[in-house]
Design a protein around this motif. Structure first.
Motif, PDB file in Angstrom:
ATOM      1  N   ARG A   4       1.183  -1.770  -0.576  1.00 50.57           N
ATOM      2  CA  ARG A   4      -0.268   0.215   0.379  1.00 50.57           C
ATOM      3  C   ARG A   4       0.769   1.023   0.026  1.00 50.57           C
ATOM      4  O   ARG A   4       1.683   1.517   0.563  1.00 50.57           O
ATOM      5  N   PRO A   5       0.507   2.494  -0.485  1.00 50.38           N
ATOM      6  CA  PRO A   5       0.794   3.392  -0.359  1.00 50.38           C
ATOM      7  C   PRO A   5       1.416   3.750   0.563  1.00 50.38           C
ATOM      8  O   PRO A   5       2.881   4.547   0.592  1.00 50.38           O
ATOM      9  N   LEU A   6       0.691   4.300   1.819  1.00 50.65           N
ATOM     10  CA  LEU A   6       1.188   4.473   2.804  1.00 50.65           C
ATOM     11  C   LEU A   6       1.990   3.622   3.529  1.00 50.65           C
ATOM     12  O   LEU A   6       3.077   4.202   3.747  1.00 50.65           O
ATOM     13  N   ILE A   7       2.159   2.392   3.512  1.00 49.04           N
ATOM     14  CA  ILE A   7       2.795   1.549   4.475  1.00 49.04           C
ATOM     15  C   ILE A   7       4.174   1.755   3.337  1.00 49.04           C
ATOM     16  O   ILE A   7       5.447   2.133   3.556  1.00 49.04           O
ATOM     17  N   MET A   8       4.359   1.980   1.877  1.00 51.08           N
ATOM     18  CA  MET A   8       5.886   2.605   1.239  1.00 51.08           C
ATOM     19  C   MET A   8       6.756   3.782   1.379  1.00 51.08           C
ATOM     20  O   MET A   8       7.498   3.369   2.002  1.00 51.08           O
ATOM     21  N   THR A   9       5.329   5.140   1.878  1.00 52.26           N
ATOM     22  CA  THR A   9       5.904   5.760   2.776  1.00 52.26           C
ATOM     23  C   THR A   9       6.330   5.915   3.237  1.00 52.26           C
ATOM     24  O   THR A   9       7.333   6.060   3.680  1.00 52.26           O
ATOM     25  N   LEU A  10       5.704   5.212   4.391  1.00 50.76           N
ATOM     26  CA  LEU A  10       6.732   5.674   5.553  1.00 50.76           C
ATOM     27  C   LEU A  10       7.649   4.245   5.633  1.00 50.76           C
ATOM     28  O   LEU A  10       8.504   4.864   6.417  1.00 50.76           O
ATOM     29  N   PHE A  11       7.854   3.150   5.259  1.00 52.48           N
ATOM     30  CA  PHE A  11       8.773   2.746   4.672  1.00 52.48           C
ATOM     31  C   PHE A  11      10.306   3.260   4.325  1.00 52.48           C
ATOM     32  O   PHE A  11      10.987   3.602   4.476  1.00 52.48           O
ATOM     33  N   GLN A  12       9.785   3.833   3.107  1.00 51.83           N
ATOM     34  CA  GLN A  12      10.649   4.833   2.724  1.00 51.83           C
ATOM     35  C   GLN A  12      11.763   6.255   3.354  1.00 51.83           C
ATOM     36  O   GLN A  12      12.404   6.462   3.689  1.00 51.83           O
ATOM     37  N   ASN A  13      10.507   6.736   4.570  1.00 54.24           N
ATOM     38  CA  ASN A  13      11.049   7.966   5.221  1.00 54.24           C
ATOM     39  C   ASN A  13      11.890   6.997   6.342  1.00 54.24           C
ATOM     40  O   ASN A  13      13.122   8.143   6.391  1.00 54.24           O
ATOM     41  N   ILE A  14      10.975   6.058   6.757  1.00 51.49           N
ATOM     42  CA  ILE A  14      12.669   5.696   7.729  1.00 51.49           C
ATOM     43  C   ILE A  14      13.641   5.392   7.441  1.00 51.49           C
ATOM     44  O   ILE A  14      14.704   5.642   8.323  1.00 51.49           O
ATOM     45  N   VAL A  15      13.791   5.217   5.992  1.00 48.49           N
ATOM     46  CA  VAL A  15      15.617   4.457   5.936  1.00 48.49           C
ATOM     47  C   VAL A  15      15.438   5.693   5.099  1.00 48.49           C
ATOM     48  O   VAL A  15      16.978   5.731   5.583  1.00 48.49           O
ATOM     49  N   VAL A  16      15.295   6.468   4.912  1.00 47.15           N
ATOM     50  CA  VAL A  16      15.958   8.348   4.809  1.00 47.15           C
ATOM     51  C   VAL A  16      16.297   8.307   6.049  1.00 47.15           C
ATOM     52  O   VAL A  16      17.395   9.112   6.070  1.00 47.15           O
ATOM     53  N   CYS A  17      15.928   8.491   6.756  1.00 45.32           N
ATOM     54  CA  CYS A  17      15.746   8.878   8.593  1.00 45.32           C
ATOM     55  C   CYS A  17      17.293   8.501   8.777  1.00 45.32           C
ATOM     56  O   CYS A  17      18.592   9.386   9.626  1.00 45.32           O
TER      57      CYS A  17
END
Length: 283
Positions: free
Chosen positions: A176-189
């Motif tokens: 899901r887009p929401l999960i992908m966005t959360l996962f992406q943000n965490i990796v960037v951090c």
């Protein structure tokens, strides 16, 4: 459609925020993503999607999202910081041209005459907008000209965003887009943590971090995904071309930036080429 248009207008104000901030680009990205990760994490925890986090598919592909998103965001922010709003946003919108090159290789999509015409139109638009020979452009870049460096950064962000689109298409059916966005943000951090976590943040900058983390990195994506439930992805992509127009207008109104006729003509060709590619992919 109203959700998507609202999200686009919010995103178009990002250049102004970056110009107002005195923080280094990597610090601005780190704290914005950190705030967004916390907010999205709370939303996911309170929603039925929380169970999907543990069984998310394509983990290896999703791990790639973070570094690519970081390259895209960093180069785009850097472009906003070093060149005009018009140059930054129009060069970033070369992404559909790069997708047209990459899609036949990675997604096995066909290259049609319309796409070939769009690629030529986009290249011509970029040449008109820059108004420089390749030799002069390289010379300015090697000499450390900030405006030229910003244009290169904008082009690089367009390429990175195109790669991001390709990866998203690979995993869109399993996550899901929401999960992908959360996962992406965490990796960037996590990637920026060693470089930005210990940087001092003045109190005067806190409102900008809260603004980007809440509005640009959380509210706007949620509105956009909500809008995608009501309109097709191709129509949403076409509506996305309101962003450069709004961003340029905001730059003119609040930063007193001037837009030359060459930038208008070249930018129009770049946006037209992207529109043609989106229409072709959506048909």
């Amino acid at each position: 459609m109203a959700y998507i248009i609202t999200a686009i207008i919010l995103w178009s104000s990002l250049g102004l925020v970056i110009r107002l901030s005195a923080l280094p680009v990597h610090v601005l990205i780190f704290y914005s993503n950190l705030i967004s990760s916390l907010l999205l994490g709370l939303l996911v925890a309170a929603s039925p999607q929380r169970d999907e986090v543990t069984r998310i598919g394509n983990r290896r592909v999703l791990l790639v999202l973070g570094p690519i998103a970081l390259v895209n965001t960093f180069s785009f922010f850097y472009a906003y910081r070093t060149t005009t709003i018009a140059n930054a946003v129009l060069t970033h919108y070369t992404a559909p041209l790069f997708v047209a090159f990459l899609a036949p290789v990675f997604l096995k999509e066909k290259v049609t005459r319309r796409i070939l015409f769009a690629i030529l139109a986009g290249g011509a638009g970029l040449w008109i907008m820059l108004d420089l020979s390749a030799r002069t452009f390289i010379g300015l870049l090697l000499a450390g000209d900030r405006n030229t460096a910003g244009i290169v950064a904008g082009l690089f962000s367009g390429f990175a965003y195109a790669v991001l689109i390709i990866v998203f298409r690979k995993v869109a059916l399993s996550s899901r887009p929401l999960i992908m966005t959360l996962f992406q943000n965490i990796v960037v951090c996590l990637l920026l943590l060693p470089f930005a976590a210990w940087s001092a943040v003045p109190l005067s900058e806190l409102w900008l971090l809260l603004l980007t983390g809440t509005v640009h990195s959380t509210v706007a994506p949620l509105l956009y995904f909500k809008g995608l439930q009501q309109v097709t992805s191709s129509r949403a992509a076409i509506l996305g071309y309101l962003e450069p127009l709004c961003a340029i207008l905001l730059g003119m109104l609040f930063l007193n930036e001037t837009v030359t006729l060459r930038v208008v003509a070249g930018g129009a060709l770049i946006l037209l080429s992207g529109y043609l590619i989106v229409r072709e992919r959506g048909s």
